[in-house]
Design a protein around this motif. Structure first.
Motif, short mmCIF file in Angstrom:
data_model
loop_
_atom_site.label_atom_id
_atom_site.label_comp_id
_atom_site.label_asym_id
_atom_site.label_seq_id
_atom_site.Cartn_x
_atom_site.Cartn_y
_atom_site.Cartn_z
N PHE A 1 10.42 9.26 1.39
CA PHE A 1 8.97 9.12 1.25
C PHE A 1 8.38 10.39 0.66
N TYR A 2 7.19 10.22 0.09
CA TYR A 2 6.30 11.33 -0.22
C TYR A 2 5.10 11.20 0.72
N ASN A 3 4.51 12.34 1.09
CA ASN A 3 3.34 12.34 1.96
C ASN A 3 2.35 13.36 1.41
N ILE A 4 1.31 12.86 0.76
CA ILE A 4 0.35 13.73 0.08
C ILE A 4 -1.00 13.63 0.78
N ASP A 5 -1.32 14.68 1.53
CA ASP A 5 -2.58 14.72 2.28
C ASP A 5 -2.74 13.49 3.17
N GLY A 6 -1.64 13.07 3.79
CA GLY A 6 -1.69 11.94 4.69
C GLY A 6 -1.45 10.59 4.04
N LYS A 7 -1.40 10.54 2.72
CA LYS A 7 -1.11 9.30 2.00
C LYS A 7 0.38 9.20 1.78
N ILE A 8 1.00 8.16 2.36
CA ILE A 8 2.45 7.99 2.31
C ILE A 8 2.83 7.07 1.14
N TYR A 9 3.82 7.52 0.37
CA TYR A 9 4.37 6.71 -0.71
C TYR A 9 5.87 6.56 -0.51
N PHE A 10 6.37 5.34 -0.72
CA PHE A 10 7.81 5.10 -0.68
C PHE A 10 8.48 5.74 -1.89
N GLY A 11 9.66 6.34 -1.67
CA GLY A 11 10.43 6.93 -2.76
C GLY A 11 11.59 6.05 -3.20
N GLU A 12 12.62 5.94 -2.35
CA GLU A 12 13.78 5.12 -2.68
C GLU A 12 14.64 4.91 -1.44
N LEU A 13 15.60 3.99 -1.56
CA LEU A 13 16.64 3.79 -0.56
C LEU A 13 17.97 4.27 -1.15
N LYS B 1 27.12 0.07 -10.88
CA LYS B 1 27.75 -0.62 -12.00
C LYS B 1 27.01 -1.89 -12.38
N TYR B 2 26.29 -2.48 -11.42
CA TYR B 2 25.68 -3.79 -11.61
C TYR B 2 24.15 -3.75 -11.74
N ILE B 3 23.56 -2.58 -11.69
CA ILE B 3 22.11 -2.48 -11.78
C ILE B 3 21.68 -2.53 -13.25
N LYS B 4 20.74 -3.39 -13.55
CA LYS B 4 20.26 -3.53 -14.91
C LYS B 4 19.49 -2.27 -15.33
N PRO B 5 19.83 -1.68 -16.48
CA PRO B 5 19.12 -0.48 -16.94
C PRO B 5 17.67 -0.81 -17.32
N ARG B 6 16.74 -0.14 -16.66
CA ARG B 6 15.32 -0.29 -16.95
C ARG B 6 14.63 1.05 -16.70
N VAL B 7 13.42 1.17 -17.22
CA VAL B 7 12.60 2.34 -16.96
C VAL B 7 11.23 1.86 -16.51
N ILE B 8 10.77 2.43 -15.40
CA ILE B 8 9.43 2.10 -14.92
C ILE B 8 8.49 3.25 -15.25
N VAL B 9 7.25 2.89 -15.53
CA VAL B 9 6.19 3.86 -15.80
C VAL B 9 5.24 3.81 -14.62
N MET B 10 5.12 4.93 -13.89
CA MET B 10 4.38 4.95 -12.64
C MET B 10 3.26 5.98 -12.66
N GLN B 11 2.40 5.86 -11.67
CA GLN B 11 1.36 6.86 -11.46
C GLN B 11 2.01 8.22 -11.17
N ASN B 12 1.46 9.25 -11.73
CA ASN B 12 1.94 10.61 -11.49
C ASN B 12 1.26 11.15 -10.24
N ILE B 13 2.02 11.31 -9.16
CA ILE B 13 1.45 11.79 -7.91
C ILE B 13 1.69 13.27 -7.70
N GLN C 1 0.81 -1.22 0.00
CA GLN C 1 0.00 0.00 0.00
C GLN C 1 0.85 1.27 0.00
N PHE C 2 2.14 1.14 0.29
CA PHE C 2 3.02 2.31 0.31
C PHE C 2 3.80 2.48 -0.99
N LEU C 3 3.53 1.64 -1.98
CA LEU C 3 4.20 1.74 -3.27
C LEU C 3 3.39 2.58 -4.24
N ILE C 4 4.07 3.41 -5.02
CA ILE C 4 3.40 4.14 -6.09
C ILE C 4 2.98 3.13 -7.15
#
Length: 320
Positions: A262-274, A162-174, A91-94
């Motif tokens: 994290f992002y916090n939009i009107d009380g809704k928390i979304y994970f950003g990154e580590l 150096k070892y992360i596979k190049p990819r692009v994710i398409v996510m909800q625009n928050i 529930q905390f993922l975009i």
């Protein structure tokens, strides 16, 4: 050639020049020499790596002397989603619409009117679509193609990229309806304990701001972490701030240090990154005053050196 085509060609040229610069630096400097040189330029002093004391010195020491495969998996903006789902919940993922490793795989017709393109293997590779009517799909594919050809390791020598596979994710625009990006809350955690939190403002503006707060949301006005603070207004303590702290604790408890965003939009928390090496292990982000850099360093208990004999096991070992 019209103006749009000229600007696109200029952007491509700048990217190629940067890639060439990175390759030249790779030839001229080994990783440590490159990072020490960058550190000295940023901080105005040579880092003490024989006996590191400050936060930035300890990050730089860690980047050269410690390897943890999880850095590769969890710095990957796609793979980390499974970790977040397991630790704190989906529930905390975009929401995610797509993931591609080739620009030709992008299918804009199946995406909603608003979405975000985000490269999984680096930093600051983000493109917002706030309205398809104003979105240049051809340009977006050209940019994504450049992203997928890049290896962020060459920019600042952060080993795990150096070892992360190049990819692009398409996510909800928050972002807000007018396209203003949400505020970004970054918790600096040590052994599962958040110590400070930064509030990143105007991230895509000409001058971005980064306010620094303690865990009671008191602004630490004499501190600067990479960017200037905004003292023109008071920013209220966000809704569910205590829950954000709790989530940061859960996501960081396995590591000596990690920054949890994290992002916090009107009380809704979304994970950003580590982020395991903030500001490229401190080489591109100054922390002032020096006494505060030292204070953060007191929280950072360095792991034992393990770089000798280390070998990357590969993505598949994540599920072993």
């Amino acid at each position: 050639m019209n103006i749009r085509a000229a600007l696109k060609r200029k952007a491509l040229l700048i990217t190629y020049v940067r890639q060439l610069r990175d390759r030249i630096n790779l030839f001229l400097f080994d990783d440590l020499s490159f990072k020490v040189k960058k550190y000295h330029k940023t901080h105005g002093r040579t880092p003490n790596l024989e006996n590191p004391q400050s936060y930035t010195e300890k990050m730089l020491w860690s980047s050269e002397n410690y390897r943890d495969n999880r850095f590769v998996w969890y710095a990957d903006k796609y793979l980390v989603r499974e970790h977040v789902k397991r630790i704190i919940g989906e529930q905390f993922l975009i929401p995610l619409y797509d993931v591609v490793d080739n620009a030709r795989q992008l299918d804009f017709e199946k995406y909603p009117n608003r979405f975000v393109l985000n490269a999984t293997h680096g930093s600051n590779m983000v493109m917002l679509c706030n309205d398809k009517a104003d979105f240049d799909e051809k340009k977006a594919k050209a940019v994504v193609k450049m992203w997928l050809r890049s290896n962020y390791y060459y920019s600042f020598r952060e080993w795990h990229y150096k070892y992360i596979k190049p990819r692009v994710i398409v996510m909800q625009n928050i972002a807000s309806p007018d396209g203003t990006p949400p505020w970004d809350y970054k918790f600096f955690c040590f052994n599962g304990k958040p110590v400070i939190v930064s509030l990143d403002l105007e991230r895509f503006g000409n001058i971005s701001k980064r306010n620094i707060y303690d865990m009671e949301w008191n602004q630490m006005k004499d501190i600067r972490v990479s960017r200037p603070q905004d003292f023109t207004k008071t920013y209220p303590k966000p809704q569910n701030f205590d829950l954000m702290k709790e989530l940061a604790e859960k996501l960081s408890k396995e590591f000596e240090h990690v920054r949890v965003d994290f992002y916090n939009i009107d009380g809704k928390i979304y994970f950003g990154e580590l982020t395991f090496l903030h500001a490229a292990a401190g080489v591109v982000g100054n922390i002032t005053p020096w006494e505060f850099d030292l204070k953060l360093g007191e929280y950072y208990q360095l792991p034992p050196r393990n770089i000798e004999g280390w070998k990357y096991a590969g993505e598949s070992s994540m599920n072993e």
